[in-house]
Design a protein around this motif. Structure first.
Motif, PDB file in Angstrom:
ATOM      1  N   GLY A  33      49.597  30.134  20.646  1.00 17.45           N
ATOM      2  CA  GLY A  33      48.157  30.334  20.475  1.00 17.45           C
ATOM      3  C   GLY A  33      47.468  30.616  21.791  1.00 17.45           C
ATOM      4  N   VAL A  34      47.886  29.934  22.863  1.00 20.05           N
ATOM      5  CA  VAL A  34      47.309  30.174  24.191  1.00 20.05           C
ATOM      6  C   VAL A  34      47.652  31.574  24.675  1.00 20.05           C
ATOM      7  CG1 VAL A  34      47.315  29.413  26.603  1.00 20.05           C
ATOM      8  CG2 VAL A  34      47.381  27.718  24.766  1.00 20.05           C
ATOM      9  N   ILE A  35      48.911  31.994  24.438  1.00 17.40           N
ATOM     10  CA  ILE A  35      49.326  33.341  24.859  1.00 17.40           C
ATOM     11  C   ILE A  35      48.471  34.400  24.166  1.00 17.40           C
ATOM     12  CG2 ILE A  35      51.194  35.034  24.643  1.00 17.40           C
ATOM     13  CD1 ILE A  35      51.646  33.207  26.946  1.00 17.40           C
ATOM     14  N   SER A  36      48.130  34.176  22.927  1.00 16.10           N
ATOM     15  CA  SER A  36      47.275  35.129  22.204  1.00 16.10           C
ATOM     16  C   SER A  36      45.917  35.256  22.877  1.00 16.10           C
ATOM     17  CB  SER A  36      47.106  34.684  20.741  1.00 16.10           C
ATOM     18  OG  SER A  36      48.343  34.678  20.070  1.00 16.10           O
ATOM     19  N   GLU A  37      45.359  34.123  23.329  1.00 17.65           N
ATOM     20  CA  GLU A  37      44.075  34.159  24.031  1.00 17.65           C
ATOM     21  C   GLU A  37      44.218  34.831  25.385  1.00 17.65           C
ATOM     22  OE1 GLU A  37      41.201  33.326  22.741  1.00 17.65           O
ATOM     23  OE2 GLU A  37      42.200  32.787  20.868  1.00 17.65           O
ATOM     24  N   ILE A  38      45.338  34.576  26.062  1.00 22.43           N
ATOM     25  CA  ILE A  38      45.586  35.222  27.357  1.00 22.43           C
ATOM     26  C   ILE A  38      45.661  36.733  27.182  1.00 22.43           C
ATOM     27  CG2 ILE A  38      47.311  35.508  29.176  1.00 22.43           C
ATOM     28  CD1 ILE A  38      48.011  32.558  28.804  1.00 22.43           C
ATOM     29  N   ALA A  39      46.357  37.176  26.127  1.00 24.42           N
ATOM     30  CA  ALA A  39      46.486  38.615  25.875  1.00 24.42           C
ATOM     31  C   ALA A  39      45.123  39.265  25.661  1.00 24.42           C
ATOM     32  CB  ALA A  39      47.385  38.829  24.659  1.00 24.42           C
ATOM     33  N   LYS A  40      44.238  38.570  24.948  1.00 24.26           N
ATOM     34  CA  LYS A  40      42.899  39.122  24.726  1.00 24.26           C
ATOM     35  C   LYS A  40      42.145  39.261  26.031  1.00 24.26           C
ATOM     36  CE  LYS A  40      42.426  37.126  20.086  1.00 24.26           C
ATOM     37  NZ  LYS A  40      41.662  36.147  19.259  1.00 24.26           N
ATOM     38  N   GLU A  41      42.254  38.258  26.887  1.00 25.24           N
ATOM     39  CA  GLU A  41      41.555  38.304  28.167  1.00 25.24           C
ATOM     40  C   GLU A  41      42.134  39.392  29.067  1.00 25.24           C
ATOM     41  OE1 GLU A  41      38.821  36.531  28.966  1.00 25.24           O
ATOM     42  OE2 GLU A  41      38.940  35.900  26.871  1.00 25.24           O
ATOM     43  N   CYS A  42      43.474  39.516  29.064  1.00 21.24           N
ATOM     44  CA  CYS A  42      44.112  40.547  29.899  1.00 21.24           C
ATOM     45  C   CYS A  42      43.744  41.942  29.418  1.00 21.24           C
ATOM     46  CB  CYS A  42      45.627  40.375  29.873  1.00 21.24           C
ATOM     47  SG  CYS A  42      46.233  38.919  30.777  1.00 21.24           S
ATOM     48  N   ALA A  43      43.547  42.111  28.109  1.00 21.73           N
ATOM     49  CA  ALA A  43      43.243  43.436  27.557  1.00 21.73           C
ATOM     50  C   ALA A  43      41.845  43.936  27.931  1.00 21.73           C
ATOM     51  CB  ALA A  43      43.394  43.396  26.038  1.00 21.73           C
ATOM     52  N   LYS A  44      40.924  43.032  28.167  1.00 19.01           N
ATOM     53  CA  LYS A  44      39.550  43.458  28.477  1.00 19.01           C
ATOM     54  C   LYS A  44      39.169  43.224  29.939  1.00 19.01           C
ATOM     55  CE  LYS A  44      37.492  39.105  26.859  1.00 19.01           C
ATOM     56  NZ  LYS A  44      36.586  38.501  25.854  1.00 19.01           N
ATOM     57  N   LYS A  45      40.110  42.857  30.750  1.00 17.96           N
ATOM     58  CA  LYS A  45      39.844  42.560  32.153  1.00 17.96           C
ATOM     59  C   LYS A  45      39.788  43.832  32.993  1.00 17.96           C
ATOM     60  CE  LYS A  45      41.836  39.846  35.954  1.00 17.96           C
ATOM     61  NZ  LYS A  45      42.951  38.940  36.360  1.00 17.96           N
ATOM     62  N   ALA A  46      38.984  43.811  34.038  1.00 16.62           N
ATOM     63  CA  ALA A  46      38.916  44.920  34.994  1.00 16.62           C
ATOM     64  C   ALA A  46      39.872  44.638  36.144  1.00 16.62           C
ATOM     65  CB  ALA A  46      37.498  45.081  35.518  1.00 16.62           C
ATOM     66  N   TYR A  47      40.610  45.643  36.574  1.00 13.60           N
ATOM     67  CA  TYR A  47      41.636  45.463  37.601  1.00 13.60           C
ATOM     68  C   TYR A  47      41.304  46.318  38.828  1.00 13.60           C
ATOM     69  CZ  TYR A  47      44.310  43.412  33.749  1.00 13.60           C
ATOM     70  OH  TYR A  47      44.720  42.630  32.700  1.00 13.60           O
ATOM     71  N   SER A  48      41.399  45.701  39.973  1.00  9.94           N
ATOM     72  CA  SER A  48      41.132  46.407  41.224  1.00  9.94           C
ATOM     73  C   SER A  48      42.323  47.270  41.601  1.00  9.94           C
ATOM     74  CB  SER A  48      40.846  45.391  42.339  1.00  9.94           C
ATOM     75  OG  SER A  48      42.024  44.613  42.597  1.00  9.94           O
ATOM     76  N   VAL A  49      42.162  48.066  42.655  1.00 11.47           N
ATOM     77  CA  VAL A  49      43.266  48.896  43.145  1.00 11.47           C
ATOM     78  C   VAL A  49      44.414  48.007  43.588  1.00 11.47           C
ATOM     79  CG1 VAL A  49      43.959  50.553  44.923  1.00 11.47           C
ATOM     80  CG2 VAL A  49      41.734  50.782  43.817  1.00 11.47           C
ATOM     81  N   GLN A  50      44.069  46.880  44.209  1.00 12.19           N
ATOM     82  CA  GLN A  50      45.109  45.956  44.643  1.00 12.19           C
ATOM     83  C   GLN A  50      45.876  45.399  43.443  1.00 12.19           C
ATOM     84  OE1 GLN A  50      45.799  45.581  47.839  1.00 12.19           O
ATOM     85  NE2 GLN A  50      47.528  44.177  47.424  1.00 12.19           N
ATOM     86  N   ASP A  51      45.152  45.108  42.360  1.00 13.16           N
ATOM     87  CA  ASP A  51      45.796  44.631  41.129  1.00 13.16           C
ATOM     88  C   ASP A  51      46.724  45.698  40.561  1.00 13.16           C
ATOM     89  OD1 ASP A  51      44.430  42.212  41.219  1.00 13.16           O
ATOM     90  OD2 ASP A  51      42.756  42.974  40.025  1.00 13.16           O
ATOM     91  N   GLN A  52      46.293  46.964  40.660  1.00 11.35           N
ATOM     92  CA  GLN A  52      47.110  48.061  40.125  1.00 11.35           C
ATOM     93  C   GLN A  52      48.412  48.192  40.913  1.00 11.35           C
ATOM     94  OE1 GLN A  52      44.738  51.721  39.755  1.00 11.35           O
ATOM     95  NE2 GLN A  52      42.902  50.434  39.469  1.00 11.35           N
ATOM     96  N   LYS A  53      48.320  48.042  42.236  1.00 13.00           N
ATOM     97  CA  LYS A  53      49.523  48.111  43.064  1.00 13.00           C
ATOM     98  C   LYS A  53      50.450  46.935  42.756  1.00 13.00           C
ATOM     99  CE  LYS A  53      47.391  50.552  46.949  1.00 13.00           C
ATOM    100  NZ  LYS A  53      47.051  50.474  48.392  1.00 13.00           N
ATOM    101  N   ALA A  54      49.870  45.747  42.555  1.00 16.76           N
ATOM    102  CA  ALA A  54      50.680  44.570  42.251  1.00 16.76           C
ATOM    103  C   ALA A  54      51.391  44.721  40.919  1.00 16.76           C
ATOM    104  CB  ALA A  54      49.799  43.323  42.237  1.00 16.76           C
TER     105      ALA A  54
END
Length: 221
Positions: free
Chosen positions: A109-130
């Motif tokens: 159930g927690v993973i499902s909530e994490i997936a929702k948050e990851c799907a709508k999160k904004a990612y910086s250039v540094q995040d994209q490289k990581a």
């Protein structure tokens, strides 16, 4: 007359003496029972298994005519229950499996909530490289990498919220309490443990089922 009577008496005495001698010889030639004989060995004078035995009154035992006693030999057919897999062990295994299964489902159930948050999160250039994005990736390819990287690497340490706060995963506000530590790596380990226990328990239950059926057939001929 006297001579003939004497001869007759002599012949009678001789016949009686011969009979007694024969019986004595037969008694002397009989083999005594061996008290140390191995079980199952038929000794002279012992009735063989299956032979008709006499019952009180001199009548031979026979079906539907006299009382029949099965005898101690039938006790060898009594079967004891074979319990290679015991219920207590199964119960213990189920208790352990049940606890881990509940943790797994809670984590899912927690993973499902994490997936929702990851799907709508904004990612910086540094995040994209990581996440492994390159200039040659399409936008969809990079977004897929960002999403998977976010979910797989999520981790939060547990902490108390005595005066209120926000859940770092869902952003939900709490008036107080404790946010438990959670990570995707821990969840995956929990999933592997739960699956392994489920397989072992399933195998044990299958063996127990066969054991119950075999014992039932053996106990009731």
């Amino acid at each position: 007359m006297k001579l003939s009577r004497i001869l007759s008496c002599g012949l009678l005495i001789a016949a009686l003496f011969a009979g007694v001698s024969a019986n004595a010889a037969e008694s002397r030639s009989a083999t005594p029972l061996n008290p140390n004989a191995a079980p199952g060995v038929i000794q002279p004078g012992v009735i063989k298994p299956g032979a008709v035995q006499a019952v009180p009154g001199g009548m031979p035992a026979a079906p539907l005519k006299n009382e029949i006693r099965l005898g101690t030999g039938m006790s060898k057919r009594i079967v004891q229950i074979v319990a290679q897999v015991k219920f207590d062990k199964l119960n213990q295994q189920y208790t352990e499996f049940s606890g881990n299964a509940k943790k797994f489902e809670s984590g899912a159930g927690v993973i499902s909530e994490i997936a929702k948050e990851c799907a709508k999160k904004a990612y910086s250039v540094q995040d994209q490289k990581a996440a492994g994005c390159t200039g040659n990736d399409t936008l969809n390819q990079c977004m897929d990498k960002l999403y998977k990287h976010c979910v797989k690497n999520f981790s939060s340490s547990g902490y108390s919220l005595p005066g209120g706060g926000y859940n770092p995963v869902t952003g939900q506000k709490y008036g107080g309490g404790e946010i438990p530590a959670f990570s995707t790596a821990q969840f995956l380990q929990s999933a592997q443990t739960t699956a392994a226990q489920a397989r072992v328990l399933s195998q044990q239950l299958g063996q127990y089922a066969s054991q119950v059926e075999q014992n039932a057939k053996a106990l009731v001929p």
